[in-house]
Scaffold this motif. Structure first.
Motif, mmCIF file in Angstrom:
data_model
loop_
_atom_site.group_PDB
_atom_site.id
_atom_site.type_symbol
_atom_site.label_atom_id
_atom_site.label_comp_id
_atom_site.label_asym_id
_atom_site.label_seq_id
_atom_site.Cartn_x
_atom_site.Cartn_y
_atom_site.Cartn_z
ATOM 1 N N TRP A 181 -7.246 6.864 2.372
ATOM 2 C CA TRP A 181 -8.206 6.093 3.150
ATOM 3 C C TRP A 181 -8.520 6.775 4.480
ATOM 4 C CZ3 TRP A 181 -5.204 0.916 2.562
ATOM 5 C CH2 TRP A 181 -5.393 0.411 1.272
ATOM 6 N N ASP A 236 -2.083 6.256 -0.809
ATOM 7 C CA ASP A 236 -3.332 5.502 -0.715
ATOM 8 C C ASP A 236 -3.794 5.380 0.735
ATOM 9 O OD1 ASP A 236 -3.240 5.182 -3.443
ATOM 10 O OD2 ASP A 236 -2.365 3.170 -3.343
ATOM 11 N N THR A 242 0.846 -1.189 0.000
ATOM 12 C CA THR A 242 0.000 0.000 0.000
ATOM 13 C C THR A 242 0.883 1.241 0.000
ATOM 14 O OG1 THR A 242 -1.634 -1.201 1.300
ATOM 15 C CG2 THR A 242 -1.842 1.192 1.225
#
Length: 107
Positions: A44, A40, A36
């Motif tokens: 989130w 990202d 990840t």
């Protein structure tokens, strides 16, 4: 001051371990390596603050130069981005004095 630096470093290393565990479990579930990116993970958590941070960097004097660097950092794995400064801060906040260890036969 050293306590605050060391505490911040410990928190960053702890967050890096959490992100590493998340990547590990996702990789196990997918039967392949999944990493990840820091951008990202930030999206989130709070997408509006990432957009505000990008806008802040773009509006500065060296915005285009700094923006490219920020994009590279955002594309790195999240656990790396947090672990490196965390380890450096924990190392900077360590006790400077040398410890003398005494063996039992020296007492």
């Amino acid at each position: 001051m050293r306590f605050v630096v060391r505490l911040l470093g410990t928190w960053l290393v702890g967050l890096a371990l959490i992100l590493l565990i998340i990547d590990g479990t996702r990789s196990l579930g997918a039967n392949g390596l999944l990493v990840t990116a820091f951008g990202d993970a930030w999206t989130w958590l709070h997408a509006d603050s990432l957009a505000a941070a990008r806008q802040f960097v773009q509006s500065r004097l060296f915005g285009p130069v700094i923006a490219a660097t920020v994009e590279v950092i955002l594309s790195l794995p999240g656990w790396v981005v947090l672990a490196v400064p965390g380890v450096l801060l924990a190392w900077a906040g360590r006790s400077r004095r040398t410890r003398v260890f005494v063996r039992h036969d020296q007492l």
